[in-house]
Design a protein around this motif. Structure first.
Motif, mmCIF file in Angstrom:
data_model
loop_
_atom_site.group_PDB
_atom_site.id
_atom_site.type_symbol
_atom_site.label_atom_id
_atom_site.label_comp_id
_atom_site.label_asym_id
_atom_site.label_seq_id
_atom_site.Cartn_x
_atom_site.Cartn_y
_atom_site.Cartn_z
ATOM 1 N N SER E 43 25.576 -4.394 -3.342
ATOM 2 C CA SER E 43 25.218 -5.559 -4.151
ATOM 3 C C SER E 43 26.294 -6.631 -4.079
ATOM 4 N N ALA E 44 27.553 -6.199 -4.175
ATOM 5 C CA ALA E 44 28.656 -7.164 -4.158
ATOM 6 C C ALA E 44 28.641 -7.963 -2.857
ATOM 7 N N GLU E 45 28.367 -7.265 -1.758
ATOM 8 C CA GLU E 45 28.335 -7.961 -0.466
ATOM 9 C C GLU E 45 27.115 -8.868 -0.372
ATOM 10 N N SER E 46 25.995 -8.367 -0.818
ATOM 11 C CA SER E 46 24.757 -9.152 -0.742
ATOM 12 C C SER E 46 24.838 -10.424 -1.588
ATOM 13 N N LEU E 47 25.576 -10.357 -2.699
ATOM 14 C CA LEU E 47 25.719 -11.533 -3.572
ATOM 15 C C LEU E 47 26.885 -12.431 -3.154
ATOM 16 N N GLY E 48 27.671 -11.974 -2.186
ATOM 17 C CA GLY E 48 28.814 -12.774 -1.736
ATOM 18 C C GLY E 48 29.913 -12.891 -2.769
ATOM 19 N N ILE E 49 30.128 -11.795 -3.521
ATOM 20 C CA ILE E 49 31.149 -11.812 -4.579
ATOM 21 C C ILE E 49 32.539 -11.962 -3.963
ATOM 22 N N ALA E 50 33.295 -12.951 -4.440
ATOM 23 C CA ALA E 50 34.649 -13.191 -3.943
ATOM 24 C C ALA E 50 35.431 -13.923 -5.018
ATOM 25 N N GLU E 51 36.743 -13.812 -4.958
ATOM 26 C CA GLU E 51 37.589 -14.505 -5.938
ATOM 27 C C GLU E 51 37.260 -15.986 -6.009
ATOM 28 N N GLY E 52 37.117 -16.480 -7.219
ATOM 29 C CA GLY E 52 36.868 -17.903 -7.422
ATOM 30 C C GLY E 52 35.388 -18.255 -7.550
ATOM 31 N N LYS E 53 34.518 -17.317 -7.175
ATOM 32 C CA LYS E 53 33.083 -17.599 -7.223
ATOM 33 C C LYS E 53 32.604 -17.684 -8.670
ATOM 34 N N GLU E 54 31.694 -18.618 -8.932
ATOM 35 C CA GLU E 54 31.075 -18.717 -10.256
ATOM 36 C C GLU E 54 29.920 -17.726 -10.340
ATOM 37 N N VAL E 55 29.951 -16.895 -11.358
ATOM 38 C CA VAL E 55 28.916 -15.862 -11.510
ATOM 39 C C VAL E 55 28.505 -15.779 -12.981
ATOM 40 N N TYR E 56 27.521 -14.947 -13.235
ATOM 41 C CA TYR E 56 27.138 -14.612 -14.599
ATOM 42 C C TYR E 56 27.375 -13.118 -14.811
ATOM 43 N N ALA E 57 27.944 -12.772 -15.938
ATOM 44 C CA ALA E 57 27.995 -11.372 -16.368
ATOM 45 C C ALA E 57 26.716 -11.147 -17.182
ATOM 46 N N VAL E 58 25.844 -10.287 -16.688
ATOM 47 C CA VAL E 58 24.542 -10.080 -17.316
ATOM 48 C C VAL E 58 24.537 -8.713 -18.001
ATOM 49 N N ILE E 59 24.253 -8.713 -19.304
ATOM 50 C CA ILE E 59 24.362 -7.476 -20.089
ATOM 51 C C ILE E 59 23.184 -7.380 -21.048
ATOM 52 N N LYS E 60 22.501 -6.239 -21.047
ATOM 53 C CA LYS E 60 21.426 -6.020 -22.020
ATOM 54 C C LYS E 60 22.027 -5.903 -23.415
ATOM 55 N N SER E 61 21.337 -6.433 -24.410
ATOM 56 C CA SER E 61 21.880 -6.396 -25.770
ATOM 57 C C SER E 61 22.054 -4.951 -26.264
ATOM 58 N N SER E 62 21.210 -4.038 -25.793
ATOM 59 C CA SER E 62 21.353 -2.645 -26.254
ATOM 60 C C SER E 62 22.539 -1.943 -25.584
ATOM 61 N N ASP E 63 23.160 -2.594 -24.616
ATOM 62 C CA ASP E 63 24.363 -2.032 -23.981
ATOM 63 C C ASP E 63 25.647 -2.593 -24.586
ATOM 64 N N VAL E 64 25.505 -3.455 -25.583
ATOM 65 C CA VAL E 64 26.689 -3.978 -26.273
ATOM 66 C C VAL E 64 26.878 -3.195 -27.572
ATOM 67 N N MET E 65 27.896 -2.375 -27.610
ATOM 68 C CA MET E 65 28.235 -1.655 -28.845
ATOM 69 C C MET E 65 29.137 -2.548 -29.691
ATOM 70 N N VAL E 66 29.273 -2.182 -30.951
ATOM 71 C CA VAL E 66 30.145 -2.946 -31.836
ATOM 72 C C VAL E 66 31.174 -1.982 -32.422
ATOM 73 N N ALA E 67 32.424 -2.400 -32.451
ATOM 74 C CA ALA E 67 33.472 -1.570 -33.045
ATOM 75 C C ALA E 67 34.264 -2.406 -34.038
ATOM 76 N N VAL E 68 34.824 -1.721 -35.025
ATOM 77 C CA VAL E 68 35.693 -2.407 -35.990
ATOM 78 C C VAL E 68 36.995 -1.629 -36.086
ATOM 79 N N ASP E 69 38.056 -2.337 -36.472
ATOM 80 C CA ASP E 69 39.363 -1.661 -36.596
ATOM 81 C C ASP E 69 39.361 -0.712 -37.781
#
Lengths: 69, 69, 69, 69, 69, 69
Positions: E43-69
């Motif tokens: 995937s990284a190669e197919s998307l041309g991922i390289a330093e400096g490239k503008e990308v989106y970090a895509v995350i499902k809301s159910s994969d974001v946990m919440v923590a508190v101190d």
């Protein structure tokens, strides 16, 4: 059916809490050790999930995080 | 730190298998009951994961599937 | 074993690419329609995954995202 | 937008079941082959999901388990 | 393509660490705020991922946990 | 508690939308950058999630996909 998920821990259903879409299932996997599962209500009904039923908690190894105090 | 994942099962590290990127950690959560976890090698090192260490297997409830025979 | 994951799509293994820890499995689920799976090498070996084998691609419904053009 | 998830299978929406928070979407990806997706209701509305719409079922390869009989 | 995952956070690739199968990508999503992503090397190669490239970090809301101190 | 998930991004709760089973939490992780999290209502209550609270958005690196335009 045998599945690629590495963890299939035998247990007994202790509680079932059906919601509108999802059902929460509490499974005792050892004396005093419980895990909570959320599956769709359709799956819970299709599998006949009920208190006292023997089931397996199936978890992919990459879904098991590790924490330390 | 307290986390929203519903399951944090106490256990003891039984085996550690480091790979190039990921490390497989076998955790005994009850006598004779083990779960396998795969975390990044960087995390395993940062947490000081080693045989005999007391850890928690942390699992989101939506990642626990249920199976029946 | 019957599992709570909603999707169990029948298919045929087209390719197997074993890595150090994980194995990539390409499954044809309909003529010209393939899905790629990554499972641990240990699981692939334990299940006897090989080209031509009939398998199921098992996917939780909450792991299926939807996209539109 | 091109995404790192390996599987983007073209299909047609067959059924839409909106709940309070989540919406269940049934997608036919080949003749007689359906996958069930659960996404948030907000996403379903924002994408204009409706019966007959052409969509992609997008699945990470690590979310595809393999099972054998 | 528009996707059902709720989070698509714009960022810039800061580091790329290719492994045998997976590639680790460090994305700066705000000044001094980074997220680490692991995707397949293909995937990284197919998307041309390289330093400096503008990308989106895509995350499902159910994969974001919440923590508190 | 220290956890193996690679991403723990500090933020402030902006909105809380409780449902029947799940609660949607909107977290501002940088000026103008928000992530949406869905956790169980039980977890949200147990953690005392409320507008203005300082929290961490915790995300496994394998749950962060990358997209490009």
């Amino acid at each position: 059916m045998k599945i690629s998920a590495r963890n299939a821990v035998k247990g007994t259903v202790k509680q079932v809490h059906p919601g509108a879409v999802n059902t929460e299932v509490v499974i005792e996997i050892a004396s005093g050790v419980e895990v909570v599962s959320i599956i769709t209500k359709a799956s819970a009904e299709s599998l006949g999930i009920a208190e006292g039923k023997e089931v397996y908690a199936v978890i992919k190894s990459s879904d098991v995080m590790v924490a330390v105090d």
